[in-house]
Design an enzyme around this catalytic site. Structure first.
Site, PDB file in Angstrom:
ATOM      1  N   GLY A 170       0.962  36.345  42.899  1.00  0.00           N
ATOM      2  CA  GLY A 170       0.843  37.805  42.924  1.00  0.00           C
ATOM      3  C   GLY A 170       1.741  38.541  41.948  1.00  0.00           C
ATOM      4  O   GLY A 170       2.050  39.719  42.166  1.00  0.00           O
ATOM      5  N   ASN A 200       0.927  39.554  39.043  1.00  0.00           N
ATOM      6  CA  ASN A 200       0.121  40.658  38.513  1.00  0.00           C
ATOM      7  C   ASN A 200      -0.034  41.765  39.549  1.00  0.00           C
ATOM      8  O   ASN A 200       0.067  42.949  39.215  1.00  0.00           O
ATOM      9  CB  ASN A 200      -1.257  40.147  38.072  1.00  0.00           C
ATOM     10  CG  ASN A 200      -1.208  39.489  36.714  1.00  0.00           C
ATOM     11  OD1 ASN A 200      -1.070  40.152  35.699  1.00  0.00           O
ATOM     12  ND2 ASN A 200      -1.284  38.162  36.701  1.00  0.00           N
ATOM     13  N   ASN A 247     -11.623  41.671  36.687  1.00  0.00           N
ATOM     14  CA  ASN A 247     -10.866  40.424  36.865  1.00  0.00           C
ATOM     15  C   ASN A 247     -10.024  40.195  35.619  1.00  0.00           C
ATOM     16  O   ASN A 247     -10.407  40.604  34.514  1.00  0.00           O
ATOM     17  CB  ASN A 247     -11.850  39.264  37.036  1.00  0.00           C
ATOM     18  CG  ASN A 247     -11.161  37.921  37.159  1.00  0.00           C
ATOM     19  OD1 ASN A 247     -10.216  37.758  37.934  1.00  0.00           O
ATOM     20  ND2 ASN A 247     -11.617  36.942  36.392  1.00  0.00           N
ATOM     21  N   HIS A 298      -8.523  37.060  33.342  1.00  0.00           N
ATOM     22  CA  HIS A 298      -8.657  35.621  33.132  1.00  0.00           C
ATOM     23  C   HIS A 298      -7.634  35.189  32.073  1.00  0.00           C
ATOM     24  O   HIS A 298      -7.503  35.846  31.035  1.00  0.00           O
ATOM     25  CB  HIS A 298     -10.077  35.284  32.671  1.00  0.00           C
ATOM     26  CG  HIS A 298     -10.316  33.819  32.607  1.00  0.00           C
ATOM     27  ND1 HIS A 298     -10.537  33.053  33.736  1.00  0.00           N
ATOM     28  CD2 HIS A 298     -10.304  32.959  31.567  1.00  0.00           C
ATOM     29  CE1 HIS A 298     -10.670  31.784  33.382  1.00  0.00           C
ATOM     30  NE2 HIS A 298     -10.535  31.696  32.075  1.00  0.00           N
ATOM     31  N   GLU A 337      -0.072  39.405  30.237  1.00  0.00           N
ATOM     32  CA  GLU A 337      -0.624  40.033  31.445  1.00  0.00           C
ATOM     33  C   GLU A 337       0.266  41.177  31.922  1.00  0.00           C
ATOM     34  O   GLU A 337      -0.221  42.270  32.242  1.00  0.00           O
ATOM     35  CB  GLU A 337      -0.795  38.980  32.548  1.00  0.00           C
ATOM     36  CG  GLU A 337      -1.865  37.955  32.194  1.00  0.00           C
ATOM     37  CD  GLU A 337      -2.177  36.948  33.294  1.00  0.00           C
ATOM     38  OE1 GLU A 337      -3.278  36.398  33.277  1.00  0.00           O
ATOM     39  OE2 GLU A 337      -1.316  36.704  34.161  1.00  0.00           O
TER      40      GLU A 337
HETATM   41  C1  GAR Z   1      -2.928  34.790  36.304  1.00  0.00           C
HETATM   42  O1  GAR Z   1      -2.489  34.148  35.137  1.00  0.00           O
HETATM   43  C2  GAR Z   1      -4.406  35.099  36.203  1.00  0.00           C
HETATM   44  O2  GAR Z   1      -4.818  35.399  34.889  1.00  0.00           O
HETATM   45  C3  GAR Z   1      -5.012  33.808  36.672  1.00  0.00           C
HETATM   46  O3  GAR Z   1      -4.219  33.395  37.742  1.00  0.00           O
HETATM   47  C4  GAR Z   1      -2.867  33.828  37.495  1.00  0.00           C
HETATM   48  C5  GAR Z   1      -2.350  34.498  38.751  1.00  0.00           C
HETATM   49  O4  GAR Z   1      -0.980  34.756  38.655  1.00  0.00           O
HETATM   50  N1  GAR Z   1      -6.377  33.988  37.072  1.00  0.00           N
HETATM   51  C6  GAR Z   1      -7.294  33.032  36.948  1.00  0.00           C
HETATM   52  O5  GAR Z   1      -7.059  31.924  36.515  1.00  0.00           O
HETATM   53  C7  GAR Z   1      -8.705  33.433  37.401  1.00  0.00           C
HETATM   54  N2  GAR Z   1      -9.686  32.507  36.916  1.00  0.00           N
HETATM   55  P1  GAR Z   1      -0.297  35.755  39.686  1.00  0.00           P
HETATM   56  O6  GAR Z   1      -0.716  35.332  41.092  1.00  0.00           O
HETATM   57  O7  GAR Z   1       1.176  35.544  39.493  1.00  0.00           O
HETATM   58  O8  GAR Z   1      -0.741  37.145  39.361  1.00  0.00           O
END
Ligand code: GAR
Length: 189
Positions: free
Chosen positions: A12, A14, A101, A103, A173
């Site tokens: 989490g 992001n 979303n 990615h 991100e």
């Molecule tokens: C992020 O890097 C996001 O881009 C990726 O999961 C991570 C979550 O990090 N999403 C995917 O791979 C979706 N296919 P977070 O939980 O620390 O935000």
């Protein structure tokens, strides 16, 4: 007030960054953090930030009377931030161009089922890519195939490990995701 509901399955970082970014906004608020994983660290983060959270299981997720009616009441916009389940068609249909979303790669490369988190970074390193990046896109019925809204790139060194790639992606991100959301919501970009 435009109300964002965030879906996340894991750490989490992001979700937290988005909550922080909009915490002082007069126009946008994060109303809920939703997760399919009762052990997800995102729940601790939401708690600390005093954002309401909700855990659901697969049955509730697919039940139109439950999650869809909740979202129709509580969400103007939905952000998937590290959310690993495919969103059911009745939800994408009810929120056209209102679900996005992030990615961790330059779609259409390294997308599709099973391509998430470190799996993506390992594949990028195995293929000796010279660059990678992030993609923010609308969500439709197929994994990682909705219209692309934003991409940002980062250069890679041959010596970069999957962890190095993850760190570069994390930085992209953190720097871009909330601003892109704000642009969509306030400037219709
Ligand atoms: C992020 O890097 C996001 O881009 C990726 O999961 C991570 C979550 O990090 N999403 C995917 O791979 C979706 N296919 P977070 O939980 O620390 O935000």
């Amino acid at each position: 007030m435009i109300r964002i509901v965030i879906f996340a399955s894991g750490s989490g970082s992001n979700a937290e960054n988005i909550c922080d970014y909009f915490s002082k906004s007069k126009d946008v608020e994060v109303s809920y953090v939703l997760t399919n994983n009762k052990k997800a660290k995102v729940l601790e983060r939401a708690n600390r930030l005093k954002i309401k959270s909700l855990v659901f299981d697969r049955t509730e997720f697919n039940d139109e009377a439950k999650l869809l009616s909740f979202l129709e009441k509580e969400a103007d916009f939905i952000v998937l931030a590290g959310f690993l389940w495919r969103v059911p068609d009745h939800i994408t249909r009810a929120f056209p161009n209102k679900i996005i979303n992030i990615h961790p790669a330059l779609l259409p490369k390294y997308g599709g089922k099973g391509m998430f988190g470190m799996n993506v970074h390992k594949a990028v390193v195995a293929n000796k890519e010279k660059e990678t990046g992030i993609t923010i896109h609308y969500v439709n019925e197929n994994y990682d195939e909705g219209t692309i809204i934003f991409q940002a790139k980062t250069a890679l060194e041959l010596s970069d490990t999957p962890d190095d790639v993850a760190a570069k992606i994390h930085e992209l991100e953190q720097n871009n995701f909330p601003k892109v959301i704000e642009n969509i919501l306030l400037n219709n970009e």
